[in-house]
Motif scaffolding. Structure first.
Motif, mmCIF file in Angstrom:
data_model
loop_
_atom_site.group_PDB
_atom_site.id
_atom_site.type_symbol
_atom_site.label_atom_id
_atom_site.label_comp_id
_atom_site.label_asym_id
_atom_site.label_seq_id
_atom_site.Cartn_x
_atom_site.Cartn_y
_atom_site.Cartn_z
ATOM 1 N N LYS A 137 -23.716 1.907 22.175
ATOM 2 C CA LYS A 137 -23.675 0.492 21.783
ATOM 3 C C LYS A 137 -25.070 -0.099 21.707
ATOM 4 O O LYS A 137 -25.898 0.120 22.589
ATOM 5 N N TYR A 138 -25.303 -0.887 20.639
ATOM 6 C CA TYR A 138 -26.586 -1.549 20.426
ATOM 7 C C TYR A 138 -26.364 -3.002 20.007
ATOM 8 O O TYR A 138 -25.283 -3.375 19.585
ATOM 9 N N LYS A 139 -27.405 -3.791 20.105
ATOM 10 C CA LYS A 139 -27.314 -5.231 19.844
ATOM 11 C C LYS A 139 -27.525 -5.556 18.364
ATOM 12 O O LYS A 139 -27.456 -4.688 17.519
ATOM 13 N N ASP A 140 -27.818 -6.821 18.077
ATOM 14 C CA ASP A 140 -28.094 -7.303 16.723
ATOM 15 C C ASP A 140 -29.456 -6.821 16.226
ATOM 16 O O ASP A 140 -30.362 -6.542 17.019
ATOM 17 N N ASN A 141 -29.600 -6.801 14.909
ATOM 18 C CA ASN A 141 -30.876 -6.574 14.229
ATOM 19 C C ASN A 141 -31.571 -5.263 14.588
ATOM 20 O O ASN A 141 -32.796 -5.218 14.732
ATOM 21 N N ALA A 145 -22.669 -1.594 16.875
ATOM 22 C CA ALA A 145 -23.799 -2.523 16.930
ATOM 23 C C ALA A 145 -23.371 -3.912 16.485
ATOM 24 O O ALA A 145 -22.272 -4.102 15.960
ATOM 25 N N GLY A 146 -24.267 -4.852 16.681
ATOM 26 C CA GLY A 146 -23.999 -6.237 16.315
ATOM 27 C C GLY A 146 -24.271 -6.512 14.843
ATOM 28 O O GLY A 146 -23.970 -5.706 13.970
ATOM 29 N N LYS A 147 -24.889 -7.642 14.597
ATOM 30 C CA LYS A 147 -25.150 -8.103 13.227
ATOM 31 C C LYS A 147 -26.387 -7.448 12.640
ATOM 32 O O LYS A 147 -27.311 -7.104 13.349
ATOM 33 N N GLU A 168 -20.961 -5.540 13.267
ATOM 34 C CA GLU A 168 -20.494 -6.844 12.769
ATOM 35 C C GLU A 168 -20.839 -6.948 11.296
ATOM 36 O O GLU A 168 -20.000 -7.285 10.477
ATOM 37 N N LYS A 186 -18.107 -6.628 18.842
ATOM 38 C CA LYS A 186 -18.370 -7.476 20.017
ATOM 39 C C LYS A 186 -17.709 -6.939 21.280
ATOM 40 O O LYS A 186 -18.274 -7.021 22.370
ATOM 41 N N GLU A 223 -17.343 -1.324 24.177
ATOM 42 C CA GLU A 223 -18.496 -1.133 25.053
ATOM 43 C C GLU A 223 -18.997 0.303 25.023
ATOM 44 O O GLU A 223 -18.258 1.221 24.653
#
Length: 163
Positions: free
Chosen positions: A9-13, A57-59, A85, A110, A113
């Motif tokens: 799992k990774y975040k946005d950008n 991942a996010g956005k 996302e 979102k 996990e």
């Protein structure tokens, strides 16, 4: 067509320079790129990823430069699908071109996990988090995109279709 594996799992950008740092772009060999995939954001990724695993991942996943090295590195590392996302448009197209399965689903991105066991059905777009016993409706792949991914990329698809 389905994908099944454990989640990284990774975040946005997450940009293409993080996916495959520019210092390794002197190689175009997929196996070599895979050895450095995600190393600037997750130094344990390469040691822990197994064939079939899934990246979430996010956005705006894959933003940055338009190089195909990023989806090539992810696919060669063993990742069977990336769920996010949203994807940067050029990354989205590059992923399909090289046969890396990707799917947009904000709720799944979102809520799923790291470490969750997940299955993705590309025909229906259903993402099933086995760990949490929860289903999400992602964007189903059109049939022609599934054929490109099954063929391991656009060039192989065109070559096999022309035969």
């Amino acid at each position: 067509m389905k994908a099944h594996g454990n989640v990284f799992k990774y975040k946005d950008n997450v940009d293409t320079d993080v996916i495959i740092p520019a210092r390794y772009l002197n190689s175009s060999k997929a196996e070599e790129l895979a050895l450095h995939c995600m190393e600037d954001i997750d130094k344990y990724f390469v040691k822990n990823v197994k064939k079939g695993d899934i990246m979430v991942a996010g956005k705006n996943f894959g933003c940055g430069s338009s190089r195909e090295h990023a989806p090539i590195a992810i696919k060669a590392s063993g990742i069977s699908c990336v769920i996010a996302e949203t994807f940067a448009r050029i990354f989205y197209r590059n992923a399909i071109n090289i046969g890396l399965a990707i799917i947009e689903c904000p709720d799944a991105a979102k809520e799923i996990e790291a470490g969750d066991e997940v299955e993705v059905d590309f025909d229906s777009g259903i993402i099933y988090d086995i760990t949490k016993d929860k289903k999400y409706q992602g964007q189903a792949f059109p049939e022609f995109m599934q054929k490109i991914i099954k063929a391991e990329g656009l060039v192989n698809y065109i070559n096999t279709s022309a035969s």
